[in-house]
Structures are given as structure tokens and as C-alpha cells.
Design a protein around this motif. Structure first.
Motif, mmCIF file in Angstrom:
data_model
loop_
_atom_site.group_PDB
_atom_site.id
_atom_site.type_symbol
_atom_site.label_atom_id
_atom_site.label_comp_id
_atom_site.label_asym_id
_atom_site.label_seq_id
_atom_site.Cartn_x
_atom_site.Cartn_y
_atom_site.Cartn_z
ATOM 1 N N LEU A 1 39.330 53.632 50.421
ATOM 2 C CA LEU A 1 37.903 53.413 50.672
ATOM 3 C C LEU A 1 37.445 52.271 49.777
ATOM 4 C CD1 LEU A 1 36.643 57.134 50.738
ATOM 5 C CD2 LEU A 1 37.547 55.752 52.621
ATOM 6 N N ALA A 2 37.091 51.149 50.405
ATOM 7 C CA ALA A 2 36.777 49.932 49.636
ATOM 8 C C ALA A 2 35.277 49.655 49.725
ATOM 9 C CB ALA A 2 37.584 48.754 50.172
ATOM 10 N N ASP A 3 34.601 49.851 48.619
ATOM 11 C CA ASP A 3 33.159 49.587 48.515
ATOM 12 C C ASP A 3 33.020 48.123 48.114
ATOM 13 O OD1 ASP A 3 30.573 49.256 47.492
ATOM 14 O OD2 ASP A 3 30.462 51.309 46.733
ATOM 15 N N GLU A 4 32.649 47.290 49.084
ATOM 16 C CA GLU A 4 32.637 45.838 48.845
ATOM 17 C C GLU A 4 31.222 45.266 48.978
ATOM 18 O OE1 GLU A 4 37.284 45.031 50.160
ATOM 19 O OE2 GLU A 4 35.728 44.753 51.717
ATOM 20 N N VAL A 5 30.243 46.047 48.527
ATOM 21 C CA VAL A 5 28.857 45.623 48.735
ATOM 22 C C VAL A 5 28.474 44.418 47.892
ATOM 23 C CG1 VAL A 5 28.152 47.954 49.413
ATOM 24 C CG2 VAL A 5 27.831 47.240 47.047
ATOM 25 N N TYR A 6 29.251 44.131 46.850
ATOM 26 C CA TYR A 6 28.916 42.978 45.996
ATOM 27 C C TYR A 6 29.776 41.766 46.333
ATOM 28 C CZ TYR A 6 26.174 46.289 43.332
ATOM 29 O OH TYR A 6 25.243 47.229 42.975
ATOM 30 N N GLN A 7 30.302 41.698 47.549
ATOM 31 C CA GLN A 7 31.295 40.663 47.862
ATOM 32 C C GLN A 7 30.771 39.238 47.724
ATOM 33 O OE1 GLN A 7 32.122 40.496 52.469
ATOM 34 N NE2 GLN A 7 31.860 42.613 51.880
ATOM 35 N N THR A 8 29.470 39.033 47.806
ATOM 36 C CA THR A 8 28.980 37.660 47.605
ATOM 37 C C THR A 8 28.469 37.432 46.187
ATOM 38 O OG1 THR A 8 26.799 38.242 48.479
ATOM 39 C CG2 THR A 8 28.390 37.364 50.039
ATOM 40 N N ASN A 9 28.445 38.472 45.360
ATOM 41 C CA ASN A 9 28.076 38.304 43.947
ATOM 42 C C ASN A 9 29.321 37.950 43.141
ATOM 43 O OD1 ASN A 9 26.097 40.757 44.923
ATOM 44 N ND2 ASN A 9 25.071 39.386 43.511
ATOM 45 N N ILE A 10 29.741 36.714 43.237
ATOM 46 C CA ILE A 10 30.980 36.249 42.597
ATOM 47 C C ILE A 10 30.623 35.075 41.703
ATOM 48 C CG2 ILE A 10 33.123 34.982 43.139
ATOM 49 C CD1 ILE A 10 33.397 37.923 43.630
ATOM 50 N N TYR A 11 30.938 35.203 40.403
ATOM 51 C CA TYR A 11 30.438 34.200 39.458
ATOM 52 C C TYR A 11 31.520 33.278 38.900
ATOM 53 C CZ TYR A 11 26.675 37.470 40.053
ATOM 54 O OH TYR A 11 25.743 38.279 40.627
ATOM 55 N N LEU A 12 32.772 33.607 39.188
ATOM 56 C CA LEU A 12 33.864 32.705 38.801
ATOM 57 C C LEU A 12 34.700 32.438 40.051
ATOM 58 C CD1 LEU A 12 34.960 34.578 35.512
ATOM 59 C CD2 LEU A 12 33.550 32.510 35.663
ATOM 60 N N PRO A 13 34.104 31.729 41.028
ATOM 61 C CA PRO A 13 34.743 31.640 42.352
ATOM 62 C C PRO A 13 36.118 30.976 42.327
ATOM 63 C CG PRO A 13 32.796 30.205 42.220
ATOM 64 C CD PRO A 13 32.807 31.036 40.976
ATOM 65 N N GLU A 14 36.365 30.097 41.364
ATOM 66 C CA GLU A 14 37.683 29.443 41.357
ATOM 67 C C GLU A 14 38.761 30.397 40.875
ATOM 68 O OE1 GLU A 14 35.012 27.865 39.850
ATOM 69 O OE2 GLU A 14 34.602 26.635 41.621
ATOM 70 N N THR A 15 38.493 31.073 39.767
ATOM 71 C CA THR A 15 39.544 31.919 39.198
ATOM 72 C C THR A 15 39.477 33.352 39.716
ATOM 73 O OG1 THR A 15 38.080 32.295 37.317
ATOM 74 C CG2 THR A 15 39.726 30.573 37.072
ATOM 75 N N ARG A 16 38.299 33.813 40.070
ATOM 76 C CA ARG A 16 38.168 35.179 40.534
ATOM 77 C C ARG A 16 37.367 35.253 41.833
ATOM 78 N NH1 ARG A 16 39.732 39.447 37.302
ATOM 79 N NH2 ARG A 16 41.233 38.661 35.789
ATOM 80 N N PRO A 17 37.927 34.670 42.916
ATOM 81 C CA PRO A 17 37.228 34.737 44.204
ATOM 82 C C PRO A 17 37.241 36.172 44.726
ATOM 83 C CG PRO A 17 39.446 33.916 44.533
ATOM 84 C CD PRO A 17 39.253 34.051 43.031
ATOM 85 N N PHE A 18 36.396 36.453 45.717
ATOM 86 C CA PHE A 18 36.443 37.757 46.372
ATOM 87 C C PHE A 18 37.504 37.736 47.459
ATOM 88 C CE2 PHE A 18 35.238 40.271 50.128
ATOM 89 C CZ PHE A 18 35.325 41.542 49.581
ATOM 90 N N HIS A 19 38.340 38.779 47.473
ATOM 91 C CA HIS A 19 39.220 39.046 48.615
ATOM 92 C C HIS A 19 38.860 40.420 49.150
ATOM 93 C CE1 HIS A 19 41.630 35.804 47.003
ATOM 94 N NE2 HIS A 19 41.801 36.469 45.867
ATOM 95 N N SER A 20 38.818 40.537 50.468
ATOM 96 C CA SER A 20 38.579 41.872 51.031
ATOM 97 C C SER A 20 39.892 42.649 51.053
ATOM 98 C CB SER A 20 38.024 41.755 52.442
ATOM 99 O OG SER A 20 39.063 41.382 53.332
ATOM 100 N N PHE A 21 39.784 43.968 50.920
ATOM 101 C CA PHE A 21 41.002 44.786 51.053
ATOM 102 C C PHE A 21 41.568 44.699 52.466
ATOM 103 C CE2 PHE A 21 40.167 46.736 46.911
ATOM 104 C CZ PHE A 21 41.460 46.874 46.444
#
Lengths: 488, 488
Positions: B271-291
Motif C-alpha cells: 500500500l503506497a501512500d504517495e500523496v506528497y509526490q509533487t512535494n519534492i525538494y531535491l529533484p536531482e538527487t531525490r526525485p519521486f518514483h512511484s511504486f
């Protein structure tokens, strides 16, 4: 998504964690006729019609399986939508746009939108108080006081996402173990059987008295309760839907007072589903009374200040008909303060009911008043919708009682009629041969022939050996042909 | 409503049917810190400030106990609200008003409102399809496909009243008996512990690894699962919140791939709670990936086409921040078709998610595109909100790590930081003397002094002996004074 057929024998056993056998059995046990076989068949036909399939007999599908006024072209109230639009886009309230906005929105809609935005802290996009915005609960309390002549406390009001959501919260609260029972009317709106199944609770049915305009028969209530308690069921609550769904009755004051006394005597919480309170078609002889008013009018203080009552209301029905917004409220009367805290806690877990639904509740309970700019239009729109609903109910009632095999109680309230029908042995045999209940068989035949989707009586419950349907539309032509086809 | 104190000894036993002892014990067992003691104290202070009580130290209350962007003055996206207003009051779309409406609403907002009304059958006040309006689910599917590069099926999407509602539906489905367990991260958003308590399910906690930026530690997962299964718990699912709430991490691809493999190997639904998927503050080193993407990228087809995954998203967070509307969706991947039918049936019992919430989902997944009239404003608004969120996170992170006793991981995503703090023995003794956990004690002191309401770490869970808080606001001045006061 559509079919509910069992897996074919060739299907290998599922290797999934979640299978039909491993999931919550209580969910599997839920039956929900409002969107059951008939609704699924209607969706199939609709898809085939849209694809141009000429083998479908009817030209379009009319969904009468669910009380959904705006789908059946009931228009929203203009003032309500004007205020909703202004709260969505408060930029329109900026005086710099007055030259354009003033001709589009009446002054009282602008004023009301400002008030609502103010009471929502300026942000309808924020979570509100979990019980709902305080100013809106104040207005609901004033509405209840004006309706009943007894005080109402905004702290005892919980705004909800429609009445269904409130009913589910309260049932979940009072069902503490698998041996709890809740009395429900038969026929009933299937939300109740579905929610009881989900909470693993005994549904303790009592029949409404069809021979006496679907009233509550005290002897029947006593008998049903005694039987259940004799079986060891801990019966805790009684549900009544008034005005009735699917039965359309509006209970008399005396009948309600008897029920209140019955609940008190037997220590039952009373759950009053009053979502159709403004759908009243015989206002002189069968006006709406709230159970709160009947309770507060009781002579015995033990009843007046003791009987636990939860009353539900909604913006989905009446002349408002805003189902799609999911708005409503419930009022708690005589509940234990520690129990109220638990209700508040659970409301908090759910964060808050959607704010546009709350706004519509506000507008429903505090509509334009005589003298305001919007009053004439509001008055003519609501009167028009009301007259149309009343006219249709009366016409349907007359039509049913003129049709072969039908018998139907008067349309006193709500949006439905629940006629009983006598089918020929040949029709019943044809149903049996098709592996269907007679009412399912009749309704499927009607859907195929006319495109009108109604719900068979078995979805609401009916006395064994009787056959009913819930109706909100005309069907004379189909009925005559069906009766002729299956004439012995 | 406010106090949760036990009844005083003088209170006579309640004569009610529903008492704190007779109601559903699972409700009583629910703990919900987000609106717990701190929130109640904050409401009291707010009421006292409004009444002019001069004994309250702070001047106003800032609610940082709940992620509620618009309450904290985040502005809604103009285009979204323009479309919402037009769908509320379609009269504005009538060409006869064009001279007034055209200067108020851009052409693409008018066009979009027409499209949405059309896909809702002209009536946003009607119940929609129980899974949500089909055209909106089509747009969600396109959004997911564009995000992940893998197909998405609108039939496997369910629109919901916020992510919470979807989480509750799925948990209710998979908890079939009291011995089922669900793995949850610690710290976690308290919706999960609340929902598990309500469904009488074992919470099987696993600690996120604070020393490695709150990543998921496979050894810890294995150990937690083994312990629970050794105790006889039937562990069925694993919850992860990514980006993390309250911890603010954004997981790496490799870490996620390990978790996917772990769930497959141990037969756990993910169960992947991804509600903050656009709240990403280090997009180069820590981008969002969906499960979903990580799963579909797995080399092993047994994982790719077998692992059961439910992914949740919402309109409440990110740059949208429309909490009050209650909108969201979940996507089912690799679920058994018969189980999907049961999910659909339960969605039907709940009728439909509110339509304005659905409309906002549509706007979130299909915003104005480059070249459209509204794009420049949309772009500058969303960029502005994003930059502000990012700036605040970075500033807070820097502030924490400069304050005595604090240690805090970088702000990678979501809207929160979860710093750990070392308090003096004197402060801990003072907390003990007051009968409070040290974190509650600190937060209550901060609330009284500053009006800022945050949540103590114990509300989310933390390793024994550690002390945390979830922060979305600055507090330097208070902290220095507190540390000085309780210096040994």
C-alpha cells in the motif's frame, strides 16, 4: 467490473494475497440492490446503445434505480449555485469587477458568499472543523429550532458527506460485538442491510403495515423485538425512515409517539432517517413531524430527556436534490457526553466533510427570505420542483391503481411508490424457468423493453409471497404488454 | 466536546444504551494524535483569545498539527477555481453573458468547464458513477502513464473523498479476521494506526532508518515481519508513505526496488501512500518514483505482473492544497478481478465521491498546458507555491541543525521535518512531574508560549528513548528560552 458471476471452473486457484476467499467476509456478504443486477444490466445496455447496437430494443436508459434528481433533469436552485460559484472563485467579489459581476449575480448572493467565506476563515479549500464549520452548524440549529419549536445545540450537530456517511458512523459506533441487533423496517433502503452486514450485526426486521399506509405497527414491533431478544440478540437500536423509502408514507404524530414510547420502554436508541422531510405531498393530512419534536413533546421527562435519538438529514433529496455534492448532517439528542466525544474523535480521523457540501447545507437550512432580491426566483423554482414531484407522485399512484394486478398506497411523501403486484402463474413459472425471482424477472423484462431501470422489491425486502417494485416513473405500456404476454 | 478526561468518581453510572463502556471498543481504542490533546488545548486557547482573555500569553494560534495549506494562507490555483465556479453555475457559460464573462474568465477555463459538465452528463449535482466520472478516470490514467511510462487502466482507478477514505476502504477489505497484521512505518501518519485499531488489526511496526535519511531498512523489515509471523500474526500488507509523513524523505529507486522484492517474496500487498509526490525538494538527487513504476520495471515477471499494489494520491497536498474538498484516487495494480468487484460494490454503497472533489482531481492531473491562455499564470502560481514550500523546508532544516539539542535529516519531500531533540534531565524530570511524555510537555509549553500547535513525536511513533516533533513552522525563540529554563 460489471459481471458478478462466479469464476468459471477452469479458473486456477488465485495466487494472490487478496482473493474472494481471503478478503473480509463481511464485505463479501454485503448485498446492495440499488446498484445490483438491474443496474449492471442497465449499464451494459447503455454501452451497447452508445456503440450503435441495433439489437437493443429501447432507445435510451432511464435510471430509476437510485433517487438521483438532477440526473432526471431536476434543475439546481439558482441562488444555491450562484453562492457556490462565488465561494469557489472569491476574486469575483472584488469591487473592481463589480460592473461585470453585478449583472450576473444578485446582491444577496454576493453578500451570502462573503458571509460563508468569512465563516470558513476565507479558505474553503482548507480542512474545516471536523464537525463542520461552526457558523453553518449554528444555522442548522436555528433551522431545527424553527421547525420543531425546541432548542437545538450546534455542538450536537455533525455535518457529514451525505446522510449515508452519518448512518454508517453511528451504526459502527453502536455495534460493539457480533451479537448486537438493530431493528430495521421492511421494506427498507438497502444502505441499512448493507451497513449492518458490513458491521457484522443482526438485522432485526419489522414489517411496515402495507394495509394501513405503511405505518409502524406496534404489535409487529413488539413481536419482532421479543423474538430477537428470545434468540439472545442484544437489540440496541431501531431505524425508521420517515417519510418512507421505498414506501412513501409520512407517519402520523400518534404513530410516532407510540414508537418513541416503545423505544424508551425497551431501551432502544432511535435512528430517524428524515432525508425526505420536505418531500410531503399531503401536507394537510400527512404533514412531516420530526422525531426530535415528538420526543421533546413527550409528557414523561424520562422520555423527553432520556431517549437517545440520532436524526439524519441530507441535501440530496427534497427540492435541493444535490446528491453529487455529498452533504448532510446528523443531530444527537440525549446522548451520553462521553459517547459524543468518541463521535467527535472519529469525525477527526475522517478530517472533515467536504466544504462545498457544508456550504449547500448552509443554503438549504437558510434559504433566501421574503424581501430579498433572490426570494422570488427561489420561491418559484422550489415551488415548481415541489409541484412537479407531487404531480408525478399523484399521477403514478393513479396510474398504478388503474393497472391490472397493481395495488398501491397513496403518495404521502419521499420520491417513491412501492406498489404491490399480482402476477399470473404463467409469469411466475416463466420467472422460475429463467432462475429469477418474479420481481427480478419483471424488472429485467421492463428494462429490456423500455430502458427504464427500477429496483425489484426483493432489494428492499417484502413480505414472503408478495411482489413489489420501487417506482419513480411511468410504465403503463410495458405493463399491459407484459400482462398480456403472460396471461394464462 | 473538548475534554477527554475520564468521568469523575461522582458521576452516577449512565442509564443510557450507549455508554463509553457499551460502544464499539475498537472506536474507543482509536488514538488520533493529529487532533489530540494539543489540538484540543489549541482550540481552548483560541476561544479564550477570541473572548479577550488577557491571561493567554500568545496572540493567536497557528495550527501546524495538520497539513492544511490553505489555512496557512497558501492560495488556491486560479485556473482550478475558475473552472470550479463555472461548473457550479453553468448559466455563466451561456453566450448571452459573454460580454461580462469573457473579461472575468479565460477562454480555456470556459472550454474546460464545458468539457467537464459534458462528461458529468450536464449535472454535477447528480450522483456520478461510483468509481468516479469516467472521463476524469481517463485523464488520471493518462497522467499516470505520462508519469511512469507504463499503461494505466481507468477501470482500475477509484476516485475517493481524499486519500484517507481510500486507505480506509482498502484496509477494511484486507482485514478479514482479528489476527491479520499490516506492517506500518514508524514514524507514521496516525491515520494508519487509527484505521488499524478501528478494524481490530495488528499494527506490525517497522522503524524507518533515521541514521540513513529515514530510508527503509531491509534488515529491519525482515526482522519485524519474522517476529510478527512467529507470534502467529497473519501479516498481509505493508504500508509505506513516500514522500514521508512526518519524516520528509523521498526514497531512492534502489531502496524501493528492494521493498518491492521483499513484498513479493513474503506475499505482502503493498500500500503506497504517495500523496506528497509533487512535494519534492531535491529533484536531482531525490526525485519521486512511484511504486507502480518500480514494480512495472522489475525484471521478474512474477513481480511485475503479480505483486498486488494499491497506490493513493490526493488533491490535498502538493501545490494544489485543496484539503477541504476531499478529493483523491487510488489505483489497483495486479489485484484479483473478483476482489475488484467487491471494491466496486463497496464504492456503490457509498454512492459516489463528491463531484467537486472529482473535478479538482481532473484539474490536478490535466492542468493548463504550454500555449494555453491560462498557462503563464498557472505556471507562475504553482512555481511560486513550490518555491515557497521548498524554501521553508530548507530554512527550517538549517534552523533545526543550528539549534541546541536538535538533529534533523534533510528536507527531501512532503511538507514536514521530523527533527530529533535531546532534552536535559531537568526538562525530562519536569515533564515527569507534570505527568507528561517529554515531547508532549515540550509541545504544550510551545503552544502556550507561541500559539504554534505542532504534534509530539509520540503521536507518530518513535524509537524508545528518542524525542521528536513534526514541524512545519519556525520556533527558534521559544526553543532557546525553553532550553535555558530547563538547563541543569
Amino acid at each position: 467490473m460489471a459481471s458478478t458471476a462466479a469464476p468459471s471452473i477452469e479458473t486456477p486457484p488465485s495466487s494472490k494475497v487478496l482473493t474472494i476467499d481471503s478478503i473480509n467476509l463481511r464485505i463479501r456478504n454485503v448485498e446492495y440492490a440499488v446498484r445490483g443486477e438491474l443496474a449492471i444490466r442497465a449499464e451494459e445496455l447503455k454501452a451497447r446503445i452508445e456503440k450503435g447496437d441495433k439489437t437493443v430494443k429501447c432507445k435510451n436508459i432511464v435510471n430509476c434505480n437510485i433517487g438521483n434528481p438532477q440526473q432526471l433533469k431536476q434543475q439546481p436552485i439558482t441562488f444555491f449555485r450562484q453562492v457556490a460559484a462565488l465561494t469557489e472563485y472569491p476574486e469575483l467579489l472584488d469591487p473592481k469587477h463589480a460592473d461585470k459581476v453585478t449583472p450576473l449575480f444578485p446582491a444577496d448572493a454576493v453578500e451570502r458568499a462573503r458571509e460563508i467565506l468569512n465563516s470558513a476563515g476565507g479558505a474553503i479549500g482548507a480542512y474545516s472543523h471536523s464537525q463542520g464549520i461552526r457558523a453553518i452548524r449554528d444555522h442548522v440549529a436555528q433551522f431545527i429550532e424553527a421547525r420543531d419549536g425546541f432548542p437545538a445545540d450546534p455542538n450536537l450537530l455533525y455535518l457529514t458527506a451525505g446522510a449515508s456517511s452519518g448512518v454508517q458512523q453511528i451504526l459502527q459506533l453502536l455495534i460493539s460485538h457480533p451479537n448486537v441487533g438493530v431493528m430495521i423496517p421492511i421494506p427498507q433502503y438497502p444502505l441499512y442491510t448493507a451497513s449492518l452486514a458490513l458491521n457484522n450485526c443482526h438485522a432485526v426486521p419489522y414489517y411496515l403495515d402495507e394495509a394501513r399506509e405503511w405505518c409502524m405497527d406496534l404489535k409487529e414491533l413488539e413481536q419482532s423485538l421479543t423474538e430477537a431478544r428470545d434468540r439472545g440478540v442484544e437489540v440496541r437500536a431501531l431505524v425508521i425512515i420517515n417519510p418512507g423509502n421505498p414506501t412513501g408514507q409520512s407517519l402520523t404524530w400518534n404513530n410516532m409517539a407510540e414508537v418513541v414510547e416503545f423505544c424508551h420502554r425497551h431501551k432502544l436508541v432511535l435512528l430517524a432517517d428524515e432525508v425526505y422531510q420536505t418531500n410531503i405531498y399531503l401536507p394537510e393530512t400527512r404533514p412531516f413531524h420530526s422525531f426530535k419534536k415528538v420526543l421533546r413533546s413527550a409528557k414523561d421527562p424520562a422520555i423527553r430527556d432520556g431517549l437517545e435519538l440520532v436524526s439524519f438529514h441530507s441535501i440530496s433529496k427534497g427540492v435541493v436534490g444535490e446528491c453529487g455534492r455529498r452533504g448532510g448532517y446528523f443531530e444527537c439528542t440525549n446522548l451520553d457526553p462521553l459517547v459524543l466525544e468518541q463521535i467527535y474523535k472519529m469525525a477527526s480521523v475522517n478530517l472533515c466533510p467536504n466544504v462545498q457540501g457544508q456550504i449547500l447545507v448552509d443554503l438549504m437550512v437558510k434559504p433566501p427570505q421574503p424581501g430579498s432580491a433572490s426570494y422570488p426566483l427561489y420561491q418559484s423554482e422550489t415551488q415548481g420542483i415541489y409541484e412537479s414531484l407531487k404531480r408525478r407522485s399523484v399521477r403514478l399512484h393513479t396510474a398504478f391503481n388503474s393497472m391490472e394486478g397493481f395495488s398501491c398506497n397513496p403518495a404521502e411523501g419521499a420520491m417513491y411508490l412501492f406498489p404491490s403486484i399480482t402476477l399470473s402463474p404463467k409469469a411466475i413459472a416463466a420467472a422460475e424457468a429463467a432462475g429469477k425471482n418474479p420481481d427480478d424477472f419483471y424488472c429485467l423484462a421492463m428494462l429490456d423493453a423500455t430502458g427504464v431501470c427500477v429496483i425489484p422489491g426483493s432489494g428492499f425486502g417484502q413480505k414472503p409471497g408478495t411482489i413489489h417494485f420501487r417506482f419513480i416513473a411511468d410504465l403503463k405500456k410495458f405493463h399491459c404488454e407484459f400482462m398480456d404476454k403472460y396471461r394464462d
